[in-house]
Design a protein around this motif. Sequence first.
Motif, short mmCIF file in Angstrom:
data_model
loop_
_atom_site.label_atom_id
_atom_site.label_comp_id
_atom_site.label_asym_id
_atom_site.label_seq_id
_atom_site.Cartn_x
_atom_site.Cartn_y
_atom_site.Cartn_z
N MET A 1 -43.11 38.67 5.76
CA MET A 1 -43.64 40.16 4.82
C MET A 1 -42.66 40.28 3.52
SD MET A 1 -46.02 41.69 6.23
CE MET A 1 -46.18 43.01 5.61
N SER A 2 -43.45 40.42 2.46
CA SER A 2 -42.68 40.55 1.18
C SER A 2 -41.42 41.77 1.22
CB SER A 2 -43.59 40.90 0.00
OG SER A 2 -43.80 42.16 0.04
N ASP A 3 -40.14 41.71 -0.03
CA ASP A 3 -39.65 42.78 0.31
C ASP A 3 -40.46 44.38 -0.63
OD1 ASP A 3 -39.64 42.21 -1.94
OD2 ASP A 3 -36.94 42.47 -2.19
N ARG A 4 -41.96 44.59 0.11
CA ARG A 4 -42.30 46.10 -1.02
C ARG A 4 -41.81 46.62 -0.20
NH1 ARG A 4 -46.08 47.01 2.98
NH2 ARG A 4 -46.93 46.03 3.68
N PRO A 5 -41.72 47.93 -0.82
CA PRO A 5 -41.91 49.50 -0.22
C PRO A 5 -42.79 49.80 0.73
CG PRO A 5 -41.93 50.04 -2.09
CD PRO A 5 -42.29 47.95 -2.12
N PRO A 6 -42.15 50.67 1.58
CA PRO A 6 -43.08 50.44 3.17
C PRO A 6 -44.62 52.07 2.65
CG PRO A 6 -40.92 52.28 2.86
CD PRO A 6 -41.04 50.83 2.11
N THR A 7 -45.20 51.21 3.23
CA THR A 7 -46.75 51.69 2.54
C THR A 7 -46.90 52.59 3.87
OG1 THR A 7 -46.66 50.05 1.71
CG2 THR A 7 -48.76 51.36 2.19
N SER A 8 -47.77 54.15 3.13
CA SER A 8 -48.24 54.71 4.68
C SER A 8 -50.07 54.50 4.00
CB SER A 8 -48.66 56.26 4.31
OG SER A 8 -46.98 56.95 4.45
N VAL A 9 -50.79 53.91 5.57
CA VAL A 9 -51.75 54.24 5.16
C VAL A 9 -52.94 55.13 5.95
CG1 VAL A 9 -53.63 51.57 5.73
CG2 VAL A 9 -52.09 51.51 5.31
N LEU A 10 -53.66 55.58 5.17
CA LEU A 10 -54.44 56.75 5.20
C LEU A 10 -55.73 56.32 5.71
CD1 LEU A 10 -52.56 58.26 4.29
CD2 LEU A 10 -53.64 59.30 2.80
N LEU A 11 -56.78 56.46 7.31
CA LEU A 11 -57.82 55.71 7.72
C LEU A 11 -58.10 57.04 8.56
CD1 LEU A 11 -59.43 53.55 8.11
CD2 LEU A 11 -58.53 53.38 10.51
N PRO A 12 -59.28 58.08 8.25
CA PRO A 12 -60.13 58.59 8.18
C PRO A 12 -61.09 58.37 9.10
CG PRO A 12 -60.14 59.24 5.98
CD PRO A 12 -59.48 57.95 6.37
N THR A 13 -60.89 58.72 10.45
CA THR A 13 -61.72 58.42 11.17
C THR A 13 -61.33 59.24 13.11
OG1 THR A 13 -63.06 56.78 12.72
CG2 THR A 13 -60.28 56.63 12.40
N THR A 14 -62.87 58.95 13.18
CA THR A 14 -62.72 60.09 14.36
C THR A 14 -62.62 58.82 16.04
OG1 THR A 14 -65.40 60.52 14.65
CG2 THR A 14 -64.22 62.37 13.67
N ARG A 15 -63.02 57.79 15.79
CA ARG A 15 -63.38 56.54 16.75
C ARG A 15 -61.93 55.13 16.56
NH1 ARG A 15 -67.79 53.66 15.98
NH2 ARG A 15 -67.37 54.44 14.44
#
Length: 304
Positions: A1-15
């Motif tokens: 992986m690159s030295d990119r900043p850490p990322t928050s991935v937002l995934l709306p789902t009920t399942r």
Amino acid sequence: MSDRPPTSVLLPTTRWTDACAELAAQLGAGDELLIVHDDEGDPVAERKDHPEGVRLVAAGEPEQCSGKANAIAAGMGAARHDRLVWTDDDFHHPPDWLATFTADYETHGPVSEVPYFVGRDPLSVLLEPLYASAGSLGLYLGNQIWGGAVVFERTDIDEAAFLDDLRRTVSDDGLLMEYLQVTTVGRTRIVPIGGTIREAIERPVRWTQILRWHFPGTVAGICVFSLLVLVGAVSAPLPAAVILTLVHLAVNEVLGVRRWTAVLAYPSLFVFVPLLFYGLVRRTFVWGGRRYRWHGKFDVEVVE
């Protein structure tokens, strides 16, 4: 992986969907995947063995906004990092999706991908060509935001004002377009839609009302242009059918998608235009199992 900043991935789902597993497997050091659902009664909340980096966030029931807007607001509030990725659970995320997408930010700043909607019921299949030309192509050429794939940092927007507005409206990406400029990278994602005729009717209603409240000039232009094209299609059926088919084949080439449904461009017009005007006059619509009445851009009633 690159030295990119850490990322928050937002995934709306009920399942817990394939997209959840795909994204969990792509998390780098420090990254997090926030599965944003409604409450503890959702199926995804019953799953206890979450991969490392995955967190569940209960957004609660929406009161003055859509369930999607409510989920995004809750996710942004819970996210630990400044770099945010919004995405959806209804399309395939290849193994390098997150790494490639976040790397795009280093080159272009905020970026978004483009959806191509593929029908799962007869009506949605018929409408595919018009969704491609009136929707996907406009996003691609206009560098507009699709909430299913957008990356930005908190400092790119006025976050406090955005979240205040988000909790009072329906469209997450429609609102974000007013706060953020993006570059649409040259990647198109296939997004299956529909499944029932009712779903196929509700979707253009929602999309039309998003344009009505966020981009009234755009929807007015689409209405006028669609009527003119429809008049031409009635007046000269054969030339219109040939021209519309060729145009939509070209649209598909621009978007990098080859679908036989381009040949449906002519008959699609006779369904799309009435649905467009139906969407403007319809008082309520259903999205994600909830019915909404949208009185104004920041005046939303959750009917049921």
